[in-house]
Design an enzyme around this catalytic site. Structure first.
Site, PDB file in Angstrom:
ATOM      1  CG  HIS A  62       4.479  -6.365  11.075  1.00 42.61           C
ATOM      2  ND1 HIS A  62       3.322  -6.116  11.775  1.00 42.61           N
ATOM      3  CD2 HIS A  62       5.482  -6.078  11.940  1.00 42.61           C
ATOM      4  CE1 HIS A  62       3.612  -5.693  12.985  1.00 42.61           C
ATOM      5  NE2 HIS A  62       4.920  -5.658  13.102  1.00 42.61           N
ATOM      6  CB  CYS A  65       0.936   4.662   7.701  1.00 41.09           C
ATOM      7  SG  CYS A  65      -0.404   4.863   6.514  1.00 41.09           S
ATOM      8  CB  CYS A  99      -5.914   2.257   6.036  1.00 40.30           C
ATOM      9  SG  CYS A  99      -5.184   0.979   5.048  1.00 40.30           S
ATOM     10  CD  GLU A 141      -2.636   1.072  13.274  1.00 41.82           C
ATOM     11  OE1 GLU A 141      -3.683   1.734  13.344  1.00 41.82           O
ATOM     12  OE2 GLU A 141      -2.421   0.210  12.404  1.00 41.82           O
ATOM     13  CB  SER A 171       1.263  -8.906   8.500  1.00 45.32           C
ATOM     14  OG  SER A 171       0.327  -8.192   7.736  1.00 45.32           O
ATOM     15  CB  SER A 172      -2.847  -6.613  12.096  1.00 47.26           C
ATOM     16  OG  SER A 172      -4.229  -6.503  12.312  1.00 47.26           O
ATOM     17  CG  ASN A 173      -2.392  -5.844   6.127  1.00 51.63           C
ATOM     18  OD1 ASN A 173      -2.466  -6.374   5.025  1.00 51.63           O
ATOM     19  ND2 ASN A 173      -1.254  -5.396   6.627  1.00 51.63           N
ATOM     20  CB  CYS A 200      -0.890  -0.003   1.246  1.00 52.09           C
ATOM     21  SG  CYS A 200       0.069   0.095   2.788  1.00 52.09           S
TER      22      CYS A 200
END
Length: 316
Positions: free
Chosen positions: A46, A101, A200, A131, A228-230, A17
């Site tokens: 991450h 970010c 986001c 975060e 990595s959370s996402n 991203c």
């Protein structure tokens, strides 16, 4: 022997991203400007492959600021840091660059604004995630209450139930947070939410592409890191959207081929910190074993770009 046919659905958008792209660029430009070593507090993003590549170029990754010397530049990761970190860097007269970010910074500003207006914050996020730690660290202790589930909402003990606002970790699933937001509004009708969704655009876009792709697939792989959370949310979204086998892999070597025996269709996507080279590696691994036909499943086109800090655009 002929290879079995396989339709490979490729999600778009996927992978990097704008915030991740910017953070990596910040480390690379810092190395160009100041030379090696440049210190980075916490993994810049991450992804082990990305971190190892930057380490090879001269970046030194540390968990805490006190592990970095005073006389070398230090960069703060894309996830954001508590306020105490840049304050400590300033006190030591260090050169530092914040790679947080901009969408995370927006949440930080939001939290501060509500705090100035006398509101206590509720943060929807994962305990211990960088975060979450960074966002909670923008305000004094006790000013941000963390909830991870709808059940947590019932146990909240705010200072004043009439003076609350909520914010969200940017990498969560929109579907998961909807239930928590509903529970918060139900228990605290006067709670103030963000003007615009905190989650986001890139997280949402990747999840929407997975929702469109999952019902077509016998199996789905998400290229991403286990921390990595996402990326982990994409695995969950895929399973919920109708793909019974939805798994996270860091790279092609992690693929469990026995579990994929007999599939005719495969979905591939990647978390926001996974580089395209690892996605290509996974596709090539399938080409080695199958007669692959690639079909794109595109649900959005991203044109977002974030500028790097001015200090890196100026000559040394």
């Amino acid at each position: 022997m002929s290879k079995p046919p396989l339709t490979l659905y490729l999600a778009a958008p996927r992978g990097f991203c704008a915030g991740v792209d910017r953070a990596i660029k910040i480390v690379e430009m810092a190395l160009q400007k100041w030379g090696a070593p440049v210190y980075v507090r916490h993994e810049i993003v991450h992804n082990r492959y990305v971190v190892d590549e930057l380490r090879d170029k001269g970046a030194v990754f540390v968990e805490e600021l006190d592990e970095a010397p005073d006389d070398r530049p230090v960069i703060f990761s894309a996830h954001g840091v508590p306020k105490s970190v840049p304050e400590a860097a300033q006190a030591r007269e260090m050169v530092f660059v914040d790679a947080t970010c901009p969408l995370v910074s927006k949440v930080h500003i939001e939290a501060e604004r509500h705090h100035e207006n006398g509101l206590q914050m509720v943060m929807i996020g994962h305990a211990g995630h960088p975060e979450t730690l960074g966002t909670m660290g923008q305000l004094p202790p006790g000013e941000v209450l963390l909830v991870e589930t709808e059940d947590d909402v019932a146990d909240l003990m705010p200072r004043d139930p009439e003076k609350l606002a909520f914010i969200t970790q940017t990498t969560l699933s929109v579907d998961d947070t909807a239930g928590i937001v509903a529970a918060l509004k139900n228990r605290f009708p006067s709670i103030i939410g963000p003007h615009k969704e905190d989650i986001c655009y890139a997280t949402t876009n990747r999840q929407e592409a997975v929702k469109a792709m999952a019902p077509k697939c016998d199996a789905m792989l998400v290229v991403g890191a286990p921390n990595s959370s996402n990326s982990k949310r994409l695995v969950e979204v895929g399973a919920r959207a109708g793909c019974s086998y939805s798994q996270l892999v860091q790279r092609a070597a992690d693929i469990d081929w026995r579990a994929l025996d007999g599939i005719a269709s495969m979905g591939i996507t990647a978390g926001a910190s996974a580089p395209e080279i690892l996605i290509e590696e996974v596709i090539d691994a399938f080409r080695d074993r199958y007669d692959v036909t690639v079909e794109m499943v595109e649900t959005a086109v991203e044109r977002v770009e974030f500028k790097v800090p001015r200090v890196l655009r100026e000559p040394a």
